[in-house]
Write a protein that holds these residues in place. Structure first.
Motif, PDB file in Angstrom:
ATOM      1  N   ALA A  27       0.944  -1.235  -0.050  1.00 50.01           N
ATOM      2  CA  ALA A  27       0.004   0.011   0.061  1.00 50.01           C
ATOM      3  C   ALA A  27       0.759   1.268   0.219  1.00 50.01           C
ATOM      4  O   ALA A  27       0.290   2.493  -0.053  1.00 50.01           O
ATOM      5  CB  ALA A  27      -0.900  -0.007   1.181  1.00 50.01           C
ATOM      6  N   VAL A  28       2.118   1.153   0.377  1.00 49.40           N
ATOM      7  CA  VAL A  28       2.973   2.292   0.173  1.00 49.40           C
ATOM      8  C   VAL A  28       3.185   2.582  -1.148  1.00 49.40           C
ATOM      9  O   VAL A  28       3.770   1.827  -2.088  1.00 49.40           O
ATOM     10  CB  VAL A  28       4.301   2.317   0.935  1.00 49.40           C
ATOM     11  N   ASP A  29       3.017   3.994  -1.482  1.00 50.93           N
ATOM     12  CA  ASP A  29       3.409   4.472  -2.938  1.00 50.93           C
ATOM     13  C   ASP A  29       4.515   4.914  -3.331  1.00 50.93           C
ATOM     14  O   ASP A  29       5.178   5.032  -4.391  1.00 50.93           O
ATOM     15  CB  ASP A  29       2.154   5.436  -3.615  1.00 50.93           C
ATOM     16  N   ALA A  30       5.193   5.750  -2.113  1.00 52.86           N
ATOM     17  CA  ALA A  30       6.627   6.265  -2.521  1.00 52.86           C
ATOM     18  C   ALA A  30       7.193   6.231  -1.157  1.00 52.86           C
ATOM     19  O   ALA A  30       6.707   6.161   0.109  1.00 52.86           O
ATOM     20  CB  ALA A  30       6.061   7.891  -2.764  1.00 52.86           C
ATOM     21  N   VAL A  31       8.706   6.234  -1.486  1.00 55.35           N
ATOM     22  CA  VAL A  31       9.445   6.057  -0.379  1.00 55.35           C
ATOM     23  C   VAL A  31      10.519   7.377  -0.258  1.00 55.35           C
ATOM     24  O   VAL A  31      11.098   7.660  -1.279  1.00 55.35           O
ATOM     25  CB  VAL A  31      10.488   4.840  -0.309  1.00 55.35           C
ATOM     26  N   SER A  32      10.646   8.025   0.918  1.00 52.89           N
ATOM     27  CA  SER A  32      11.684   9.076   0.779  1.00 52.89           C
ATOM     28  C   SER A  32      12.749   8.786   2.136  1.00 52.89           C
ATOM     29  O   SER A  32      12.325   8.665   3.248  1.00 52.89           O
ATOM     30  CB  SER A  32      11.002  10.591   1.224  1.00 52.89           C
ATOM     31  N   PHE A  33      13.866   8.838   1.685  1.00 53.66           N
ATOM     32  CA  PHE A  33      14.913   8.272   2.780  1.00 53.66           C
ATOM     33  C   PHE A  33      16.267   9.289   2.756  1.00 53.66           C
ATOM     34  O   PHE A  33      16.758   9.685   1.764  1.00 53.66           O
ATOM     35  CB  PHE A  33      15.349   6.892   2.323  1.00 53.66           C
ATOM     36  N   THR A  34      16.485   9.523   4.018  1.00 57.93           N
ATOM     37  CA  THR A  34      17.651  10.198   4.329  1.00 57.93           C
ATOM     38  C   THR A  34      18.623   9.375   5.062  1.00 57.93           C
ATOM     39  O   THR A  34      18.387   9.069   6.174  1.00 57.93           O
ATOM     40  CB  THR A  34      17.713  11.638   4.862  1.00 57.93           C
ATOM     41  N   GLY A  35      19.754   9.120   4.433  1.00 55.99           N
ATOM     42  CA  GLY A  35      20.929   8.155   5.262  1.00 55.99           C
ATOM     43  C   GLY A  35      22.199   7.863   4.520  1.00 55.99           C
ATOM     44  O   GLY A  35      22.685   8.558   3.370  1.00 55.99           O
ATOM     45  N   SER A  36      22.662   6.792   4.701  1.00 57.95           N
ATOM     46  CA  SER A  36      24.078   6.211   4.322  1.00 57.95           C
ATOM     47  C   SER A  36      23.665   5.929   2.761  1.00 57.95           C
ATOM     48  O   SER A  36      22.625   5.398   2.389  1.00 57.95           O
ATOM     49  CB  SER A  36      24.856   5.265   5.064  1.00 57.95           C
ATOM     50  N   GLU A  50      18.461  10.711  -0.197  1.00 58.62           N
ATOM     51  CA  GLU A  50      19.351  11.554  -0.188  1.00 58.62           C
ATOM     52  C   GLU A  50      20.327  11.131   0.899  1.00 58.62           C
ATOM     53  O   GLU A  50      20.301  10.825   2.024  1.00 58.62           O
ATOM     54  CB  GLU A  50      18.974  12.655   0.638  1.00 58.62           C
ATOM     55  N   LEU A  51      21.469  10.699   0.216  1.00 54.10           N
ATOM     56  CA  LEU A  51      22.722   9.969   0.857  1.00 54.10           C
ATOM     57  C   LEU A  51      23.949  10.827   1.194  1.00 54.10           C
ATOM     58  O   LEU A  51      23.767  12.186   1.300  1.00 54.10           O
ATOM     59  CB  LEU A  51      23.093   9.152  -0.222  1.00 54.10           C
TER      60      LEU A  51
END
Length: 387
Positions: free
Chosen positions: A212-221, A242-243
């Motif tokens: 059910a998740v349509d988009a993912v935004s991640f900040t990390g390594s 965003e790495l």
């Protein structure tokens, strides 16, 4: 989740220590389960259609009210951020204000989602585009900007009509939880925001893998971000990562060495150097090199180190981060770089046996050395695979 503060069936807690005094536990948060992550996504999915149909000005009103509520608690939130991350007061307070500004900014953008009108190729036709929400958005955020980065991701997602599941970093989740509290008090409908604390390997991966998740935004390594990207894209989701970076400042022969040293010191030692946008390299013209180095060393050695509440530079966020920093200092020395300032753990009753490290400057660094190529963060941006 779904407008209620829900106890996890795990009963397990994550204890957050004060980096300036590791013996002090400043807060405890739930170590939630994969089932909790699933329930959060299902709540967001159930709320998605109604929130998408909410008029933009009403969404904006809620965001503005949430920003105002955060502003009323500015000092309280600053204290929470310092207690969990030990960022210096000016930096912590500035970050809280930035989060407030972000919510107020996107409250206005919510009323104007955009769209375009095009000239049709045939008569008696109208040709236009309409911007629509993506749906359910999963946000996974790090500890180094524990209120600003969640705000950067949350506010535009909500303004555009998306519902959200958020997993803040376990090292400093408190201010992200307070964002959710403010949004709830501002009148955000149940299920539109769902915040689940816990390990990235359990909660974060549960968010990313849910249909059910349509988009993912991640900040990390970069390492974890690549795994997030592959998992999300393999499932056909939109993904934003965003790495880490290895950011240089170029100092030309026309630069004033003192001004350049101020810029590099602020960029490198600000926020305790624990930032993916920190200046970690200076590429300096030979004609100003010696003067620049002298100026930079002077600034490094003059920084006031101690607890973030009343000092210029606080400690590393935890023992892993300190160990990683000291490891890279050792690697630089082993590879032949010249230690010009710092390089160790400071002395003194206020900083001993804690996570402090001296502001450090290396010279004679070749481009093939690891400190010229690698970020060196061990835990600062860990994502779904663990905190």
């Amino acid at each position: 989740m779904n407008g209620e503060w829900v106890e996890s069936e795990t009963g397990a807690l994550i204890e957050v220590e004060n980096p300036a005094n590791p013996d002090e536990i400043v807060a405890s948060y739930q170590s939630s389960s994969a089932e909790d992550a699933t329930a959060a996504v299902e709540a967001a999915a159930a709320a998605a259609d109604d929130w998408a149909a909410t008029p933009g000005p009403e969404r904006g009103r809620i965001l503005r009210e949430a920003g105002t509520l955060l502003a009323e608690r500015n000092e309280e939130l600053t204290d929470c951020l310092i207690a969990e991350e030990s960022k210096a007061y000016a930096e912590a307070n500035g970050e809280v204000q930035r989060a407030i500004d972000i919510f107020h900014y996107f409250s206005g953008k919510a009323a104007d989602p955009g769209g375009t009108v095009k000239g049709p190729s045939s008569p008696n036709q109208n040709l236009y585009t309409v911007e629509e929400p993506v749906g359910v958005v999963s946000l996974i955020t790090p500890w180094n900007y524990p209120i600003a980065i969640p705000a950067w991701k949350l506010a535009p997602a909500l303004a555009a009509g998306n519902t959200v599941v958020l997993k803040p970093a376990s090292a400093a989740p408190g201010v992200a939880v307070e964002i959710a509290r403010s949004l709830d008090k501002a009148g955000l409908p149940d299920g539109v925001i769902n915040v689940v604390t816990g390990l990235g390997s359990t909660v974060g991966s549960g968010f990313i893998g849910h249909d059910a998740v349509d988009a993912v935004s991640f900040t990390g390594s970069s390492e974890v971000g690549q795994m997030v990207y592959e998992q999300a894209t393999d499932a056909g989701k939109r993904v934003q990562t965003e790495l880490g970076g290895k950011n240089p400042t170029v100092v030309t022969d026309s630069a004033d060495p003192a001004d350049a040293a101020d810029i590099v010191a602020n960029g490198g030692f600000g926020t305790i150097g624990q930032s993916c946008t920190a200046c970690s390299r200076a590429i300096v013209h030979k004609d100003v090199y010696d003067e620049f180095v002298a100026e930079l060393v002077d600034r490094a050695e003059s920084i006031d180190i101690g607890p973030g509440s009343d000092h210029e530079m606080g400690p590393q966020v935890n023992a892993d981060e300190l160990d990683s920093t000291l490891d890279y200092i050792g690697i630089a020395e082993d590879e032949g770089a010249t230690l010009a300032a710092g390089g160790g753990v400071p002395e003194g009753e206020e900083v001993e046996s804690r996570y402090f490290v001296e502001p450090t400057v290396f010279t004679a660094v070749d481009t093939d050395m690891r400190i010229a190529q690698e970020g060196g963060f061990r835990s600062s941006h860990r994502g779904p695979q663990g905190e």
